[in-house]
Design an enzyme around this catalytic site. Structure first.
Site, PDB file in Angstrom:
ATOM      1  N   HIS A  62       0.689  -0.439   0.189  1.00 55.59           N
ATOM      2  CA  HIS A  62       0.064  -0.072  -0.285  1.00 55.59           C
ATOM      3  C   HIS A  62       1.171   1.168   0.580  1.00 55.59           C
ATOM      4  O   HIS A  62       2.613   1.175   0.503  1.00 55.59           O
ATOM      5  CB  HIS A  62      -0.841  -0.250   1.133  1.00 55.59           C
ATOM      6  CG  HIS A  62      -0.475   0.062   2.259  1.00 55.59           C
ATOM      7  ND1 HIS A  62       0.637  -0.658   2.559  1.00 55.59           N
ATOM      8  CD2 HIS A  62      -0.011   0.821   3.505  1.00 55.59           C
ATOM      9  CE1 HIS A  62       0.902  -0.054   4.478  1.00 55.59           C
ATOM     10  NE2 HIS A  62       0.752   1.076   4.637  1.00 55.59           N
ATOM     11  N   HIS A  64       1.702   4.073   1.875  1.00 54.03           N
ATOM     12  CA  HIS A  64       2.163   5.291   3.180  1.00 54.03           C
ATOM     13  C   HIS A  64       3.929   4.652   2.806  1.00 54.03           C
ATOM     14  O   HIS A  64       4.072   4.068   2.667  1.00 54.03           O
ATOM     15  CB  HIS A  64       1.800   4.274   4.106  1.00 54.03           C
ATOM     16  CG  HIS A  64       0.015   4.319   4.466  1.00 54.03           C
ATOM     17  ND1 HIS A  64      -0.386   3.377   5.664  1.00 54.03           N
ATOM     18  CD2 HIS A  64      -0.383   5.735   4.768  1.00 54.03           C
ATOM     19  CE1 HIS A  64      -1.955   4.323   5.781  1.00 54.03           C
ATOM     20  NE2 HIS A  64      -1.965   5.531   4.948  1.00 54.03           N
ATOM     21  N   ASP A  66       6.294   4.703   4.857  1.00 55.84           N
ATOM     22  CA  ASP A  66       6.813   3.163   5.355  1.00 55.84           C
ATOM     23  C   ASP A  66       6.849   2.408   4.184  1.00 55.84           C
ATOM     24  O   ASP A  66       7.662   1.425   4.131  1.00 55.84           O
ATOM     25  CB  ASP A  66       6.698   3.122   6.579  1.00 55.84           C
ATOM     26  CG  ASP A  66       5.361   3.038   7.196  1.00 55.84           C
ATOM     27  OD1 ASP A  66       4.619   3.220   6.485  1.00 55.84           O
ATOM     28  OD2 ASP A  66       4.864   2.113   8.012  1.00 55.84           O
ATOM     29  N   HIS A  67       6.483   2.073   3.680  1.00 53.61           N
ATOM     30  CA  HIS A  67       6.292   1.121   1.896  1.00 53.61           C
ATOM     31  C   HIS A  67       6.522   1.204   1.289  1.00 53.61           C
ATOM     32  O   HIS A  67       7.288  -0.079   0.406  1.00 53.61           O
ATOM     33  CB  HIS A  67       4.616   0.215   2.572  1.00 53.61           C
ATOM     34  CG  HIS A  67       4.352   0.103   3.774  1.00 53.61           C
ATOM     35  ND1 HIS A  67       4.590  -1.566   4.128  1.00 53.61           N
ATOM     36  CD2 HIS A  67       3.659   0.789   4.855  1.00 53.61           C
ATOM     37  CE1 HIS A  67       3.777  -1.800   5.242  1.00 53.61           C
ATOM     38  NE2 HIS A  67       3.507  -0.087   5.917  1.00 53.61           N
ATOM     39  N   HIS A 139      -6.930  -2.196   6.208  1.00 52.30           N
ATOM     40  CA  HIS A 139      -5.707  -1.137   6.747  1.00 52.30           C
ATOM     41  C   HIS A 139      -6.554   0.197   6.473  1.00 52.30           C
ATOM     42  O   HIS A 139      -6.337   1.051   7.537  1.00 52.30           O
ATOM     43  CB  HIS A 139      -4.871  -1.459   6.137  1.00 52.30           C
ATOM     44  CG  HIS A 139      -3.336  -0.370   6.470  1.00 52.30           C
ATOM     45  ND1 HIS A 139      -3.123  -0.013   7.641  1.00 52.30           N
ATOM     46  CD2 HIS A 139      -2.471   0.893   5.715  1.00 52.30           C
ATOM     47  CE1 HIS A 139      -2.551   0.551   8.201  1.00 52.30           C
ATOM     48  NE2 HIS A 139      -1.882   1.207   6.486  1.00 52.30           N
ATOM     49  N   ASP A 207       0.505  -3.905   5.840  1.00 51.66           N
ATOM     50  CA  ASP A 207      -0.446  -3.575   7.670  1.00 51.66           C
ATOM     51  C   ASP A 207      -1.925  -3.857   7.671  1.00 51.66           C
ATOM     52  O   ASP A 207      -2.628  -3.522   6.361  1.00 51.66           O
ATOM     53  CB  ASP A 207      -0.177  -1.128   7.194  1.00 51.66           C
ATOM     54  CG  ASP A 207       1.074  -1.759   7.509  1.00 51.66           C
ATOM     55  OD1 ASP A 207       2.207  -2.411   7.520  1.00 51.66           O
ATOM     56  OD2 ASP A 207       1.536   0.371   7.627  1.00 51.66           O
ATOM     57  N   HIS A 263       6.758  -4.946  10.940  1.00 50.87           N
ATOM     58  CA  HIS A 263       6.441  -3.968  11.056  1.00 50.87           C
ATOM     59  C   HIS A 263       5.530  -3.273  12.772  1.00 50.87           C
ATOM     60  O   HIS A 263       4.671  -3.076  13.582  1.00 50.87           O
ATOM     61  CB  HIS A 263       5.065  -3.460  10.853  1.00 50.87           C
ATOM     62  CG  HIS A 263       3.973  -2.805  10.390  1.00 50.87           C
ATOM     63  ND1 HIS A 263       3.597  -1.486  11.318  1.00 50.87           N
ATOM     64  CD2 HIS A 263       4.295  -1.482   9.325  1.00 50.87           C
ATOM     65  CE1 HIS A 263       3.585  -0.668  10.261  1.00 50.87           C
ATOM     66  NE2 HIS A 263       3.873   0.168   9.295  1.00 50.87           N
TER      67      HIS A 263
HETATM   68 ZN   LIG Z   1       3.594   0.682   7.451  1.00 50.03          ZN
HETATM   69 ZN   LIG Z   2       0.253   1.599   6.576  1.00 53.06          ZN
END
Ligand SMILES: [Zn+2]
Ligand SMILES: [Zn+2]
Length: 305
Positions: A62, A64, A66-67, A139, A207, A263
């Site tokens: 996804h 976001h 941090d990915h 998520h 997530d 995570h």
């Molecule tokens: Zn994340």
């Molecule tokens: Zn996320």
């Protein structure tokens, strides 16, 4: 048949020196697949002894930061290192738009073919001897989890061999390739002498809050890599993420062989309480660090830090 996977980033939301944000590398028969690409993850790839140049497919769960914020840096490195083979990035809805936006910043140019494919829940990507299937997670933004699965293979039926007084023979290789063979005056046909050996699988959730869709996708999987952002009790209402306890309950319900927690929120300098909490429910749980490597072979796993 075997594959291995290495955790490159096991942290949530923001990188720390100890835990970079999400990423995992799968190596299978010389092919390298990346799941998620958190910020700076190419450095962890080098630390793991692996050049990002070898990656041909990247699956993003996804969008976001941090990915996927590791993508532009890594792609720029590939460009500067003279890469010419194509790279394919898969992701949920809007993957094309987001990746193109990232790469359109500055004067950099991508000299190799970059494919971006948007996947839906249930989509399958076929590889050489494996497949990756996308499933929906829970998520917030459009998000997908991925099941990496080796193709099933075949073994010669042991019981039948004993019954007919046969010992392992070099010709069995041909039989496993689907050919009839002659042995001790008998004709052995693949359909009569082979038994299927299910391929191993790895389920990567990205997530998600606890979801029955994860249980369904992970049913009987070899390894489940589940997000475990918090310790149960530290958070009240949810939020789109899971706790260690919730991840363990899902692993138990899905009947997987092993659970890997990832995570991890940066609030936990020492994350061992998450491991204890999960193990109380599902004993075969691991808490990987960045660079933990797992070898999966015929249902068995070897985990090394
Ligand atoms: Zn994340
Ligand atoms: Zn996320």
């Amino acid at each position: 048949m075997m594959f291995e996977f290495t955790f490159l980033g096991t942290g949530a939301m923001k990188p720390t020196l100890k835990r970079f944000t999400s990423s995992l590398l799968i190596r299978y028969r010389g092919e390298v697949i990346m799941m998620d690409a958190g910020e700076g993850i190419q450095m962890r790839a080098y630390q793991s002894g692996f050049s990002p140049m070898k990656i041909d497919r990247i699956f993003i769960t996804h969008f976001h930061g941090d990915h996927f914020y590791g993508l532009p840096g890594m792609i720029f490195t590939m460009a500067k290192s003279g890469r010419d083979r194509p790279l394919t990035i898969y992701g949920p809805r809007r993957a094309g738009e987001f990746v193109e936006q990232l790469l359109s910043v500055g004067y950099g140019r991508v000299p190799f073919k970059l494919n971006i494919e948007e996947l839906s829940p249930g989509s399958t990507v076929e590889g050489d001897g494996y497949e990756v299937r996308a499933f929906r997670t829970d998520h917030g933004p459009p998000s997908l989890g991925y099941v990496f699965k080796e193709a099933d293979s075949y073994n010669v039926d042991r019981a039948k061999m004993e019954e007919h007084g046969l010992k392992p023979h070099p010709k069995f290789r041909l039989l496993k390739e689907g050919k009839e063979i002659e042995l001790k005056g008998m004709v052995l046909r693949p359909e009569e002498w082979l038994v299927p050996v299910p391929g191993d699988s790895l389920v990567y959730t990205g997530d998600t809050r606890p979801s029955p869709r994860v249980v369904e996708a992970a049913e009987g999987a070899t390894a489940l890599v589940h997000e475990s952002t918090y310790l149960h009790g530290d958070v009240q209402d949810d939020r789109g993420h899971s706790t260690a306890q919730e991840a363990a309950m899902l692993a138990r319900d899905a009947g997987v062989k092993a659970l890997f927690l990832t995570h991890i929120s940066p609030r936990y300098r020492d994350a061992s309480p998450l491991l204890e909490q999960a193990r109380a429910i599902f004993a075969n749980t691991y808490l990987p660090s960045d660079l933990t490597k797992v070898i999966v072979k015929k249902g068995e796993m070897e985990v090394s830090d």
